[in-house]
Design a protein around this motif. Structure first.
Motif, PDB file in Angstrom:
ATOM      1  N   LEU A 280     -10.089 -12.012 -15.372  1.00 44.00           N
ATOM      2  CA  LEU A 280     -10.111 -10.851 -14.491  1.00 44.00           C
ATOM      3  C   LEU A 280      -8.771 -10.128 -14.635  1.00 44.00           C
ATOM      4  O   LEU A 280      -7.755 -10.573 -14.087  1.00 44.00           O
ATOM      5  N   VAL A 281      -8.773  -9.031 -15.370  1.00 40.53           N
ATOM      6  CA  VAL A 281      -7.535  -8.369 -15.768  1.00 40.53           C
ATOM      7  C   VAL A 281      -7.290  -7.120 -14.920  1.00 40.53           C
ATOM      8  O   VAL A 281      -8.082  -6.176 -14.953  1.00 40.53           O
ATOM      9  N   ALA A 282      -6.198  -7.115 -14.177  1.00 41.20           N
ATOM     10  CA  ALA A 282      -5.829  -5.942 -13.385  1.00 41.20           C
ATOM     11  C   ALA A 282      -5.271  -4.858 -14.302  1.00 41.20           C
ATOM     12  O   ALA A 282      -4.494  -5.141 -15.218  1.00 41.20           O
ATOM     13  N   THR A 283      -5.660  -3.626 -14.062  1.00 43.20           N
ATOM     14  CA  THR A 283      -5.220  -2.498 -14.885  1.00 43.20           C
ATOM     15  C   THR A 283      -4.585  -1.431 -13.989  1.00 43.20           C
ATOM     16  O   THR A 283      -4.754  -1.447 -12.765  1.00 43.20           O
ATOM     17  N   PRO A 284      -3.858  -0.479 -14.574  1.00 44.86           N
ATOM     18  CA  PRO A 284      -3.148   0.529 -13.771  1.00 44.86           C
ATOM     19  C   PRO A 284      -4.066   1.312 -12.839  1.00 44.86           C
ATOM     20  O   PRO A 284      -5.225   1.585 -13.166  1.00 44.86           O
ATOM     21  N   ILE A 285      -3.518   1.703 -11.675  1.00 41.93           N
ATOM     22  CA  ILE A 285      -4.278   2.518 -10.721  1.00 41.93           C
ATOM     23  C   ILE A 285      -3.921   3.992 -10.864  1.00 41.93           C
ATOM     24  O   ILE A 285      -4.386   4.816 -10.079  1.00 41.93           O
ATOM     25  N   GLY A 286      -3.105   4.313 -11.852  1.00 44.62           N
ATOM     26  CA  GLY A 286      -2.748   5.707 -12.074  1.00 44.62           C
ATOM     27  C   GLY A 286      -1.740   5.871 -13.191  1.00 44.62           C
ATOM     28  O   GLY A 286      -1.921   6.668 -14.105  1.00 44.62           O
ATOM     29  N   ASN A 287      -0.678   5.087 -13.139  1.00 46.27           N
ATOM     30  CA  ASN A 287       0.387   5.168 -14.138  1.00 46.27           C
ATOM     31  C   ASN A 287       0.149   4.126 -15.223  1.00 46.27           C
ATOM     32  O   ASN A 287       0.111   2.917 -14.947  1.00 46.27           O
ATOM     33  N   LEU A 288      -0.010   4.568 -16.462  1.00 47.70           N
ATOM     34  CA  LEU A 288      -0.342   3.659 -17.560  1.00 47.70           C
ATOM     35  C   LEU A 288       0.745   2.620 -17.827  1.00 47.70           C
ATOM     36  O   LEU A 288       0.484   1.616 -18.494  1.00 47.70           O
TER      37      LEU A 288
ATOM     38  N   SER B  51      -9.013  16.739  -0.156  1.00 45.63           N
ATOM     39  CA  SER B  51      -8.287  15.677  -0.857  1.00 45.63           C
ATOM     40  C   SER B  51      -8.988  15.300  -2.148  1.00 45.63           C
ATOM     41  O   SER B  51     -10.208  15.411  -2.273  1.00 45.63           O
ATOM     42  N   LYS B  52      -8.189  14.854  -3.107  1.00 46.18           N
ATOM     43  CA  LYS B  52      -8.718  14.390  -4.390  1.00 46.18           C
ATOM     44  C   LYS B  52      -8.311  12.940  -4.607  1.00 46.18           C
ATOM     45  O   LYS B  52      -7.257  12.504  -4.154  1.00 46.18           O
ATOM     46  N   GLY B  53      -9.138  12.207  -5.344  1.00 46.77           N
ATOM     47  CA  GLY B  53      -8.821  10.804  -5.637  1.00 46.77           C
ATOM     48  C   GLY B  53      -9.101   9.899  -4.453  1.00 46.77           C
ATOM     49  O   GLY B  53      -9.097  10.336  -3.300  1.00 46.77           O
ATOM     50  N   GLU B  54      -9.384   8.627  -4.750  1.00 44.12           N
ATOM     51  CA  GLU B  54      -9.657   7.678  -3.673  1.00 44.12           C
ATOM     52  C   GLU B  54      -8.426   7.488  -2.800  1.00 44.12           C
ATOM     53  O   GLU B  54      -7.294   7.545  -3.266  1.00 44.12           O
ATOM     54  N   ILE B  55      -8.689   7.244  -1.526  1.00 44.86           N
ATOM     55  CA  ILE B  55      -7.629   7.213  -0.513  1.00 44.86           C
ATOM     56  C   ILE B  55      -7.585   5.823   0.113  1.00 44.86           C
ATOM     57  O   ILE B  55      -8.612   5.195   0.359  1.00 44.86           O
ATOM     58  N   THR B  56      -6.372   5.360   0.388  1.00 43.25           N
ATOM     59  CA  THR B  56      -6.171   4.101   1.113  1.00 43.25           C
ATOM     60  C   THR B  56      -5.638   4.445   2.495  1.00 43.25           C
ATOM     61  O   THR B  56      -4.610   5.108   2.614  1.00 43.25           O
ATOM     62  N   VAL B  57      -6.351   4.011   3.526  1.00 39.82           N
ATOM     63  CA  VAL B  57      -5.941   4.275   4.905  1.00 39.82           C
ATOM     64  C   VAL B  57      -5.561   2.956   5.568  1.00 39.82           C
ATOM     65  O   VAL B  57      -6.331   1.989   5.528  1.00 39.82           O
ATOM     66  N   LEU B  58      -4.377   2.929   6.157  1.00 43.24           N
ATOM     67  CA  LEU B  58      -3.890   1.742   6.864  1.00 43.24           C
ATOM     68  C   LEU B  58      -3.728   2.098   8.335  1.00 43.24           C
ATOM     69  O   LEU B  58      -3.141   3.138   8.665  1.00 43.24           O
TER      70      LEU B  58
ATOM     71  N   ILE C  37      -1.817   7.259   5.541  1.00 42.25           N
ATOM     72  CA  ILE C  37      -2.840   7.670   4.577  1.00 42.25           C
ATOM     73  C   ILE C  37      -2.157   7.821   3.222  1.00 42.25           C
ATOM     74  O   ILE C  37      -1.291   8.686   3.044  1.00 42.25           O
ATOM     75  N   ALA C  38      -2.530   6.941   2.286  1.00 42.56           N
ATOM     76  CA  ALA C  38      -1.906   6.926   0.958  1.00 42.56           C
ATOM     77  C   ALA C  38      -2.897   7.456  -0.066  1.00 42.56           C
ATOM     78  O   ALA C  38      -4.045   7.011  -0.128  1.00 42.56           O
ATOM     79  N   ARG C  39      -2.453   8.415  -0.858  1.00 40.53           N
ATOM     80  CA  ARG C  39      -3.339   8.982  -1.885  1.00 40.53           C
ATOM     81  C   ARG C  39      -2.547   9.209  -3.166  1.00 40.53           C
ATOM     82  O   ARG C  39      -1.340   9.379  -3.157  1.00 40.53           O
ATOM     83  N   GLU C  40      -3.285   9.176  -4.294  1.00 45.78           N
ATOM     84  CA  GLU C  40      -2.684   9.391  -5.614  1.00 45.78           C
ATOM     85  C   GLU C  40      -1.531   8.417  -5.869  1.00 45.78           C
ATOM     86  O   GLU C  40      -0.511   8.779  -6.454  1.00 45.78           O
ATOM     87  N   ILE C  41      -1.692   7.165  -5.450  1.00 44.15           N
ATOM     88  CA  ILE C  41      -0.621   6.168  -5.592  1.00 44.15           C
ATOM     89  C   ILE C  41      -0.279   5.978  -7.067  1.00 44.15           C
ATOM     90  O   ILE C  41      -1.168   5.816  -7.905  1.00 44.15           O
ATOM     91  N   THR C  42       0.994   5.997  -7.389  1.00 47.29           N
ATOM     92  CA  THR C  42       1.611   5.853  -8.719  1.00 47.29           C
ATOM     93  C   THR C  42       1.429   7.090  -9.593  1.00 47.29           C
ATOM     94  O   THR C  42       1.906   7.121 -10.726  1.00 47.29           O
TER      95      THR C  42
ATOM     96  N   ALA D 249      -4.315  -1.133  -5.208  1.00 48.92           N
ATOM     97  CA  ALA D 249      -3.999  -0.006  -4.329  1.00 48.92           C
ATOM     98  C   ALA D 249      -3.708  -0.472  -2.908  1.00 48.92           C
ATOM     99  O   ALA D 249      -2.804   0.056  -2.248  1.00 48.92           O
ATOM    100  N   ALA D 250      -4.456  -1.470  -2.442  1.00 45.62           N
ATOM    101  CA  ALA D 250      -4.268  -1.947  -1.077  1.00 45.62           C
ATOM    102  C   ALA D 250      -2.871  -2.533  -0.876  1.00 45.62           C
ATOM    103  O   ALA D 250      -2.180  -2.218   0.106  1.00 45.62           O
TER     104      ALA D 250
END
Length: 337
Positions: free
Chosen positions: A65-73, A271-278, A243-248, A173-174
């Motif tokens: 199970l390989v984690a890959t970038p959430i925005g920044n390569l 808003s664009k891109g998936e959003i993380t709300v805490l 509210i966190a968006r476009e992380i990295t 992202a979380a």
């Protein structure tokens, strides 16, 4: 040549095995722009064929199970690159999207689509390949597979059949949002995406609103307005949130305020891109035995919102340290059968 030999001498220290799918430290650090130079140096140092090496048979069989970038390569580990290079096949949520990542790092491993619409159909053949000794890597579009993404069921099946399941840690992202949120991180609940059904969504929010831990949600951009309305109804307008968006990414944003303020701020935003709300946890400690007045207030509030007696009892019990039988007895006294 001398520079390349020095880099190869560092390989044991960097824990990059010398295998047929060998990735030198230079190659792992190379960007897409420098990849041709890396290939020329590799060719000059070897008399082997110019064709890409076959996947390394020494990579142990199992599901990776390989984690890959959430925005920044750049947010990918050396180990992740090695596993992706050496695996027999890479299961990908979107092969076109993942192909860009592999091309960036000059990885030639075959891609096979694996998403929520075909994972049940794919699972038997994947399990067969694993039993035959292949190494299978699983990636999602972004982040860690199996966390609000395909992979959970496949990992469960592999574990049940004694097939090794190997996590290759990396971006999430979380966790990235939590670390920068400024909200308490000693205890948190990852909820992920809420159910689509309205009643189920409200029930889940009611449970979260009564927890002391920070609550973490994934929200699609088109659903942020309705989410904030529903959250304010359950948590209250004064509860703090981030509210966190476009992380990295280039336009990364961390918005901080109350849920009431968030409703105003995002009412007209597209808003664009998936959003993380805490959302901040409830300040009342759940470790304290709640008073009967508190339990009565919670029960009446839930019943007013349309919950059945049994559902209200369940929600209050899950959110407090009160015993279910005591909450149920109180509910019967207040509302009867």
């Amino acid at each position: 040549m001398a520079s390349l030999l020095r880099l190869q001498a560092l390989a044991p220290a960097l824990n990059v095995p010398r295998r047929r799918c060998f990735l030198s430290p230079f190659h792992l650090a190379a960007s897409a722009a420098t990849a041709p130079l890396a290939r020329r140096l590799s060719t000059a140092a070897s008399t082997n064929s110019l064709e890409p090496p076959a996947p390394d048979s020494d990579l142990e069989s199992g599901l990776y199970l390989v984690a890959t970038p959430i925005g920044n390569l750049e947010d990918i580990t050396l180990r992740a690159l090695r596993v992706l290079k050496c695996a027999n096949v890479i299961l990908s949520e979107d092969t076109r999207h993942s192909g860009k990542l592999l091309q960036h790092y000059n990885i030639k491993t075959p891609l096979l689509s694996f998403h929520k619409f075909n994972e049940r159909e794919r699972e038997p053949s994947i399990l067969r390949r694993l039993h035959e000794g292949e190494a299978v890597a699983l990636i999602s579009d972004a982040g860690t597979p199996g966390i609000s993404d395909p992979g959970m069921e496949l990992a469960r099946l592999c574990a049940a059949e004694k097939i090794p399941v190997v996590p290759i840690p990396g971006p999430s992202a979380a966790i990235a949002a939590l670390s920068a949120s400024g909200l308490p991180s000693n205890e948190f609940t990852f909820v992920g995406f809420l159910p689509k059904h309205g009643r189920s969504r409200r029930d889940r929010l009611e449970i979260s609103a009564r927890e002391a831990a920070t609550q973490i949600f994934y929200v699609p951009p088109h659903g942020i307005h309705q989410f904030l309305v529903d959250a304010a109804s359950s948590f209250g307008d004064s509860r703090s949130c981030v509210i966190a968006r476009e992380i990295t990414k280039l336009h990364e944003e961390f918005w901080r305020g109350t849920l009431g303020e968030a409703n105003e701020a995002f009412a007209t935003r597209q808003s664009k891109g998936e959003i993380t709300v805490l959302i901040e946890g409830q300040l009342i400690s759940v470790d304290e035995t709640p008073s009967e007045d508190f339990l009565e207030h919670e029960l009446r509030e839930l019943m007013t919102k349309g919950h059945t007696l049994s559902a209200a009892v369940k929600l209050v019990t899950e959110a407090t340290s009160a015993k279910k039988k005591d909450v149920y007895a109180l509910a019967l006294r207040l509302f009867g059968k």
